[in-house]
Design a protein around this motif. Structure first.
Motif, mmCIF file in Angstrom:
data_model
loop_
_atom_site.group_PDB
_atom_site.id
_atom_site.type_symbol
_atom_site.label_atom_id
_atom_site.label_comp_id
_atom_site.label_asym_id
_atom_site.label_seq_id
_atom_site.Cartn_x
_atom_site.Cartn_y
_atom_site.Cartn_z
ATOM 1 N N GLN A 1 0.822 -1.212 0.000
ATOM 2 C CA GLN A 1 0.000 0.000 0.000
ATOM 3 C C GLN A 1 0.850 1.253 0.000
ATOM 4 O O GLN A 1 0.437 2.293 -0.489
ATOM 5 C CB GLN A 1 -0.927 -0.017 1.221
ATOM 6 N N PHE B 1 2.977 3.465 -4.668
ATOM 7 C CA PHE B 1 1.895 3.681 -5.613
ATOM 8 C C PHE B 1 2.132 2.827 -6.853
ATOM 9 O O PHE B 1 3.212 2.837 -7.446
ATOM 10 C CB PHE B 1 1.845 5.167 -5.998
ATOM 11 N N LEU C 1 0.602 2.120 -10.559
ATOM 12 C CA LEU C 1 -0.331 2.598 -11.588
ATOM 13 C C LEU C 1 -1.249 1.452 -12.031
ATOM 14 O O LEU C 1 -2.452 1.640 -12.216
ATOM 15 C CB LEU C 1 0.449 3.147 -12.787
ATOM 16 N N CYS D 1 -3.833 0.950 -9.518
ATOM 17 C CA CYS D 1 -4.750 2.094 -9.530
ATOM 18 C C CYS D 1 -5.780 1.957 -10.646
ATOM 19 O O CYS D 1 -6.957 2.229 -10.459
ATOM 20 C CB CYS D 1 -3.944 3.381 -9.695
ATOM 21 N N ASN E 1 -8.564 -0.101 -9.816
ATOM 22 C CA ASN E 1 -9.430 0.468 -8.774
ATOM 23 C C ASN E 1 -10.170 1.715 -9.270
ATOM 24 O O ASN E 1 -9.549 2.701 -9.663
ATOM 25 C CB ASN E 1 -8.536 0.836 -7.569
ATOM 26 N N CYS F 1 -9.539 5.052 -7.285
ATOM 27 C CA CYS F 1 -8.199 5.596 -7.531
ATOM 28 C C CYS F 1 -8.179 6.377 -8.847
ATOM 29 O O CYS F 1 -7.656 7.474 -8.919
ATOM 30 C CB CYS F 1 -7.191 4.449 -7.568
ATOM 31 N N VAL F 2 -8.788 5.779 -9.887
ATOM 32 C CA VAL F 2 -8.829 6.430 -11.207
ATOM 33 C C VAL F 2 -9.574 7.761 -11.103
ATOM 34 O O VAL F 2 -9.125 8.788 -11.630
ATOM 35 C CB VAL F 2 -9.518 5.515 -12.262
ATOM 36 N N ILE G 1 -7.482 10.431 -9.497
ATOM 37 C CA ILE G 1 -6.455 10.973 -10.422
ATOM 38 C C ILE G 1 -7.109 11.957 -11.381
ATOM 39 O O ILE G 1 -6.587 13.041 -11.637
ATOM 40 C CB ILE G 1 -5.759 9.824 -11.190
#
Ligand code: ZN
Lengths: 189, 173
Positions: free
Chosen positions: B145, B148, B150, B153, B156, B159-160, B163
Motif C-alpha cells: 500500500q 503507488f 499505476l 490504480c 481500482n 483511484c482512477v 487521479i
C-alpha cells in the motif's frame, strides 16, 4: 574400362548426395572427356561438353533407372551434346577458319617415326575422322575406340542395329582412305 | 554374290555371323580386288588399336572435377510432411509461442491468495503455523500500500476517479 559405381553410392547420388555424385564424376571424368575430345578434337570444347554433361547427369539423376548402365547413360549425354555442337554455327565457323589456316601453312615435316608417338597418333585420328559425318564419327568412336556393343551404340545414338552397321561401314572405309593419303604424304623420300 | 556386296561385309567382318564369315573367306581366296580391301581393313584395325591405346585425358582432372562440382547444387529435399508446413504459418506460430513464454516469465500472480505464500515460505511450516503466515501476509499488504502502483490504480475505480479529479484541478489553475 570404367569401374562400376557401387550401388550404395549410386543410391545416395540419386537421393541428392553431392559427395556421392562427386565419386561418380571422379570415376567417369576420363572417359567422358575422351569421348568428347575424340568427337570435337579440341581441349577447351571437350572440357565444356564434359562439364555440361555432368551437370545434366546431376539434374536428371533422380530419373535414373537401373536397367540402363550409368556409363551408357553418360555416353548418351556426352555424345548427343557433341553431335549438337558439331552441327552448331560456332563449330562450323571455327572449322572453316582452321581449314583456311591449314591450307596456308607449310606442309608438316612429320616422319613416320613421329606418327608413332602418342600425341601424333591422336592428331592422326582427329585428322582422319574429319572426313566423317557427325553420326559416322560417333558410331566409329563408340564402336571401335570405346569398344561398346552394337546394342549400347543403338541405345546411345537412338538408332537401330542396321543404322549402326551402315554408319560403321562408311566410317571405316572413309578413314582408311584418308589414312592412306596421310601415309603417302609422310612417306620418306 | 558380286564384289560390291562383299565390300561392306569385309569392312564389317567382325559384325558377321560365323556362316557369313565363311562365305567371305571363300570369296577372298579367289578375288584379288577384295583381297586389297581386306588388307586395308587389316591395316585400319592395327591403327585403331594404336588409337585406342592413347586415351586423351584432361590437362588437369582435379581442376575439371572442381569446375563440375562448383555448378552442382543440392536440390531442396523432397519430404512431403515438411512441404505441407507453410513457412509463414510456421513463423507466426513460433512468434506466438515465444510471446507466450515471455508473458509467462514476467507474470506475477495476485499476492493476496494464501496458497501462493505457502509455496514461498515452505508448505509444511505454514500449514501448521497459521499466525506466522498471516503476520507475513499483513506486512506484505502494508508495504504494498505504501508504494503507488499505476497498474493497481487502474484496477481500482476510486483511484482512477481521484487521479481524474487531480488532473482537472491542475488544468483549471
Ligand atoms: Zn571380290
Amino acid at each position: 574400362m570404367i569401374k562400376p559405381i557401387p550401388t550404395e553410392i549410386l543410391k545416395r547420388a540419386i537421393e541428392g548426395d553431392r559427395r556421392a555424385f562427386q565419386k561418380i564424376v571422379e570415376g567417369h571424368l576420363s572417359f567422358a572427356y575422351a569421348v568428347a575430345y575424340r568427337m570435337l578434337g579440341n581441349r577447351a570444347d571437350a572440357e565444356d561438353i564434359t562439364q555440361d554433361a555432368f551437370f545434366r547427369l546431376w539434374k536428371n539423376i533422380p530419373k535414373y533407372k537401373v536397367e540402363i548402365k550409368l556409363s551408357t547413360w553418360l555416353y548418351k549425354i556426352v555424345t548427343n551434346l557433341c553431335l549438337d555442337f558439331l552441327k552448331s554455327t560456332r563449330y562450323r565457323e571455327r572449322k572453316f577458319m582452321h581449314d583456311v589456316e591449314a591450307a596456308n601453312s607449310v606442309q608438316s615435316s612429320l616422319t613416320p617415326e613421329d606418327i608413332m608417338n602418342g600425341e601424333e597418333l591422336q592428331n592422326q585420328l582427329l585428322q582422319a575422322s574429319e572426313v566423317l559425318s557427325p553420326l559416322q564419327k560417333a558410331v566409329f568412336i563408340l564402336r571401335d575406340l570405346e569398344a561398346l556393343t552394337v546394342e549400347e551404340t543403338c541405345e546411345i545414338l537412338s538408332i537401330d542395329a542396321d543404322g549402326v552397321k551402315s554408319n560403321l561401314f562408311h566410317a571405316r572405309k572413309k578413314i582408311s582412305a584418308t589414312l592412306k593419303l596421310i601415309y603417302e604424304t609422310h612417306e620418306p623420300k | 554374290m558380286r564384289c560390291e556386296n562383299f565390300e561392306e561385309q569385309i569392312w564389317l567382318y567382325d559384325e558377321l555371323s560365323v556362316s557369313q564369315r565363311q562365305v567371305v573367306d571363300e570369296h577372298l581366296k579367289h578375288c584379288a580386288d577384295c583381297e586389297k580391301i581386306w588388307q586395308a581393313r587389316t591395316q585400319l584395325r592395327l591403327t585403331t588399336r594404336d588409337w585406342k591405346g592413347v586415351t586423351p585425358a584432361p590437362e588437369n582432372s582435379a581442376q575439371l572435377t572442381h569446375k563440375i562440382m562448383a555448378q552442382i547444387v543440392v536440390p531442396s529435399m523432397n519430404i512431403p510432411w515438411l512441404d505441407a508446413i507453410n513457412t509463414t504459418w510456421l513463423r507466426y506460430a513460433m512468434a506466438s509461442l515465444s510471446t507466450l513464454f515471455v508473458v509467462a516469465f514476467f507474470y506475477t500472480p495476485p499476492k493476496n491468495l494464501p496458497h501462493q505464500h505457502l509455496q514461498a515460505s515452505g508448505v509444511r511450516d505454514v500449514n501448521l503455523n497459521t499466525s506466522a503466515f498471516l503476520k507475513v501476509k499483513i506486512e506484505n499488504r502494508k508495504s504494498r500500500q505504501q508504494t503507488f502502483s499505476l497498474l493497481a490504480c487502474i484496477e481500482n475505480r476510486e483511484c482512477v476517479q481521484s487521479i481524474a479529479k487531480k488532473k482537472k484541478y491542475y488544468e483549471s489553475r
